[in-house]
Design an enzyme around this catalytic site. Structure first.
Site, short mmCIF file in Angstrom:
data_model
loop_
_atom_site.label_atom_id
_atom_site.label_comp_id
_atom_site.label_asym_id
_atom_site.label_seq_id
_atom_site.Cartn_x
_atom_site.Cartn_y
_atom_site.Cartn_z
N ASP A 1 -10.57 1.17 -4.17
CA ASP A 1 -10.24 2.59 -4.04
C ASP A 1 -10.99 3.47 -5.03
O ASP A 1 -10.87 4.70 -4.96
CB ASP A 1 -8.74 2.81 -4.24
CG ASP A 1 -7.91 2.30 -3.08
OD1 ASP A 1 -8.36 2.45 -1.92
OD2 ASP A 1 -6.82 1.75 -3.31
N ASP B 1 0.83 -1.20 0.00
CA ASP B 1 0.00 0.00 0.00
C ASP B 1 0.87 1.26 0.00
O ASP B 1 1.93 1.28 0.61
CB ASP B 1 -0.89 -0.04 1.25
CG ASP B 1 -2.06 0.90 1.16
OD1 ASP B 1 -2.80 0.85 0.17
OD2 ASP B 1 -2.24 1.69 2.11
N GLU C 1 1.53 -0.46 -4.97
CA GLU C 1 0.45 0.45 -5.33
C GLU C 1 1.04 1.82 -5.63
O GLU C 1 1.39 2.57 -4.73
CB GLU C 1 -0.58 0.57 -4.19
CG GLU C 1 -1.76 1.44 -4.59
CD GLU C 1 -2.39 2.20 -3.42
OE1 GLU C 1 -3.51 2.71 -3.59
OE2 GLU C 1 -1.75 2.29 -2.35
#
Length: 346
Positions: free
Chosen positions: A190, A94, A123
């Site tokens: 997201d 992340d 990410e």
């Protein structure tokens, strides 16, 4: 069943009640953990803004100091533990762009020592070359692909020539080995769901799926997209999966499964084939993409318009329409509005 497990991890920041940060909140400058985070003053305050670095200015998510040896040791132990003790197959990292490169180089070394096949995915929402040089990540979430596909098929923001140029840019931005494992997606936890972005037009969603499942990389289907689940921005995009078949679009489900089966059966449609765009017409909003390898030659046709069209392939020959399983005397096709198909050259 051959299912592989990839954990989603945050090595950028801790939680407000993490033992190290809780110790700092209790003991202030006397805490043995005070170098674990980026603190500017004592005592710690959260309003109007925290006086320590956080993720997205959220006080409850203090940012780790990954240059600190104790922090690095702690986090790298986590990285090793789950691969070594539980045999996970990958890490999804992340906000990976907010952690320093030196840490990720050490992270890769530790993880690959345990299992060289562990998939390391970052990410990152922007250009990712710095992380894809072989010393950090295997792949990133391919948001340039996502944006190009959504802008053309779902949002009608671009025309056919822009789509072809954008996808070519995606391919030429990375080396071939990276393109083969890049995490391609059309929606995630997201973002608003692909169907919602497409104005709940399931034909447009089919075009998105066709584009993703005939492109190089690792296609990723966000749960529920295959049965027509909609949802706006968080929390809408994270709604529960409807398991009752009567609440699912079974035709869309069958279409998605068919595309996946074709990708597995015809390796040229996956990562064995070279991609080129041989037709992009802005007036009709149509695309022809060619996939070619020693194992075969295929044309993928897209009609992203509200009118039926006829598309002419750039060569003569006979073909097999893989979506309808029908033989053709030519490689030309007629497509209804918002539809596409795959033709194998015979």
């Amino acid at each position: 069943h051959g299912i592989r497990i990839m954990l989603d991890a945050v090595f950028n920041h801790a939680g407000f009640h993490h033992k190290a940060f809780a110790d700092i909140r209790e003991h202030g400058s006397r805490s043995t953990y005070k170098e674990w985070f980026h603190l500017r003053d004592f005592p710690l305050v959260t309003e109007p803004l925290p006086n320590y670095d956080t993720f997205a200015f959220v006080p409850e998510m203090p940012k780790f100091n990954t240059e600190n040896d104790e922090v690095k040791s702690y986090l790298l132990h986590v990285a090793r533990y789950w691969v070594e003790e539980f045999g996970i197959d990958g890490w999804r990292l992340d906000v990976a762009n907010e952690v320093d490169h030196a840490f990720w180089r050490d992270f890769r070394q530790v993880v690959k020592e345990v299992n060289p096949d562990t998939y390391i995915l970052g990410e990152i929402w922007h250009d990712s070359q710095e992380w894809l040089l072989g010393d950090q990540f295997d792949a990133v979430m391919n948001y340039p692909f996502t944006n190009a596909a959504l802008n053309f098929f779902a949002l009608d923001k671009t025309k056919a020539s822009s789509y072809a140029n954008d996808m070519s840019h995606v391919l030429f931005s990375n080396t071939m080995n990276v393109n083969e494992v890049t995490f391609n997606l059309i929606g995630s936890h997201d973002t608003p769901r692909a169907l919602t972005r497409a104005g709940n037009n399931k034909q447009k969603l089919r075009l998105l799926l066709l584009s993703m499942l005939t492109f190089s990389g690792s296609p990723v289907i966000y749960y529920g997209d295959e049965i027509g689940l909609d949802g706006d921005q968080d929390p809408g995009c994270r709604k529960c999966m409807p398991w009752d078949p009567e609440e699912q679009d079974q035709e869309l489900f069958a279409y998605t499964r068919h595309l996946l089966q074709l990708r597995k059966q015809h390796k040229t449609l996956a990562n064995k084939g070279h991609i080129s765009f041989v037709h992009a017409n802005d007036e009709t909003n149509t695309i022809i993409m060619r996939r070619m390898s020693p194992e075969g030659l295929y044309y993928i046709y897209f009609n992203n318009s509200d009118a039926p069209v006829s598309l002419t392939a750039p060569q003569a020959g006979r073909g097999l329409d893989l979506l309808t399983n029908t033989h053709q005397q030519t490689l030309d096709v007629s497509l209804p509005a918002y539809s596409g198909t795959i033709v194998q050259v015979l």
